[in-house]
Design a protein around this motif. Structure first.
Motif, PDB file in Angstrom:
ATOM      1  N   ASN A   1      16.891 -14.990 -24.307  1.00  7.09           N
ATOM      2  CA  ASN A   1      17.547 -15.853 -23.331  1.00  7.09           C
ATOM      3  C   ASN A   1      16.659 -17.047 -23.012  1.00  7.09           C
ATOM      4  O   ASN A   1      15.432 -16.963 -23.098  1.00  7.09           O
ATOM      5  CB  ASN A   1      17.839 -15.082 -22.043  1.00  7.09           C
TER       6      ASN A   1
ATOM      7  N   THR B   1      22.638 -18.672 -16.231  1.00 10.99           N
ATOM      8  CA  THR B   1      22.194 -17.280 -16.104  1.00 10.99           C
ATOM      9  C   THR B   1      23.168 -16.436 -15.289  1.00 10.99           C
ATOM     10  O   THR B   1      23.223 -15.228 -15.463  1.00 10.99           O
ATOM     11  CB  THR B   1      20.789 -17.196 -15.467  1.00 10.99           C
TER      12      THR B   1
ATOM     13  N   GLN C   1      29.094 -19.961 -19.964  1.00  9.45           N
ATOM     14  CA  GLN C   1      27.820 -20.222 -20.634  1.00  9.45           C
ATOM     15  C   GLN C   1      28.023 -21.143 -21.831  1.00  9.45           C
ATOM     16  O   GLN C   1      27.240 -22.070 -22.051  1.00  9.45           O
ATOM     17  CB  GLN C   1      27.176 -18.916 -21.104  1.00  9.45           C
TER      18      GLN C   1
ATOM     19  N   GLY D   1      16.085 -19.638 -19.918  1.00  8.63           N
ATOM     20  CA  GLY D   1      16.387 -19.963 -18.535  1.00  8.63           C
ATOM     21  C   GLY D   1      15.339 -20.902 -17.968  1.00  8.63           C
ATOM     22  O   GLY D   1      14.628 -21.600 -18.704  1.00  8.63           O
TER      23      GLY D   1
END
Length: 131
Positions: free
Chosen positions: A53, A22, A29, A55
């Motif tokens: 996303n 993140t 990434q 996470g």
């Protein structure tokens, strides 16, 4: 598709990597996602909604909805060992099938190929110089 069963220690490591992801730039990434896939057989796309996303919150939500199951270390080790045995067995069977069907891939003697390439290269360079 990757695995959906992990040990608690693997979940901690995956969570750590997701936390790093993140905060990382695009290249980092990409490297983190590669590490997740290769080292943990963890594919984010198996657990998230496309375009969103993924996470820590999404990881814990996947655990809560039982999309990811946490097992003990010994069970995970046995699963990995079985997967490796299965891969080896399948590769050997594919080799036997190819051999029986006369479809073995040609093997290349790289030293011979290099010599042929150098001979060809020397020949073509010599011809250009003569013109």
């Amino acid at each position: 598709m990757g695995r959906n069963k992990y040990s608690q220690s693997e979940i901690f490591e995956i969570a750590k990597l997701l936390k790093l992801k993140t905060r990382a730039n695009r290249l980092k990434q990409k490297n983190i996602r590669h590490e997740l896939r290769v080292n943990y057989e963890f594919n984010i796309s198996d657990f998230n909604e496309p375009g969103k996303n993924f996470g820590l919150e999404e990881l814990y939500a996947a655990i809560e909805r039982r999309a990811i199951i946490i097992l003990d270390d010994a069970t995970i080790a046995e699963m990995k060992a079985k997967r490796e045995r299965d891969k080896a067995r399948d590769a050997e069977q594919a080799r036997i099938d190819a051999e029986q069907n006369g479809m073995l891939p040609a093997t290349t003697d790289w030293q011979q190929a290099l010599k042929e390439w150098e001979d060809y290269y020397d020949k073509t360079n010599g011809e250009e110089g003569d013109n």
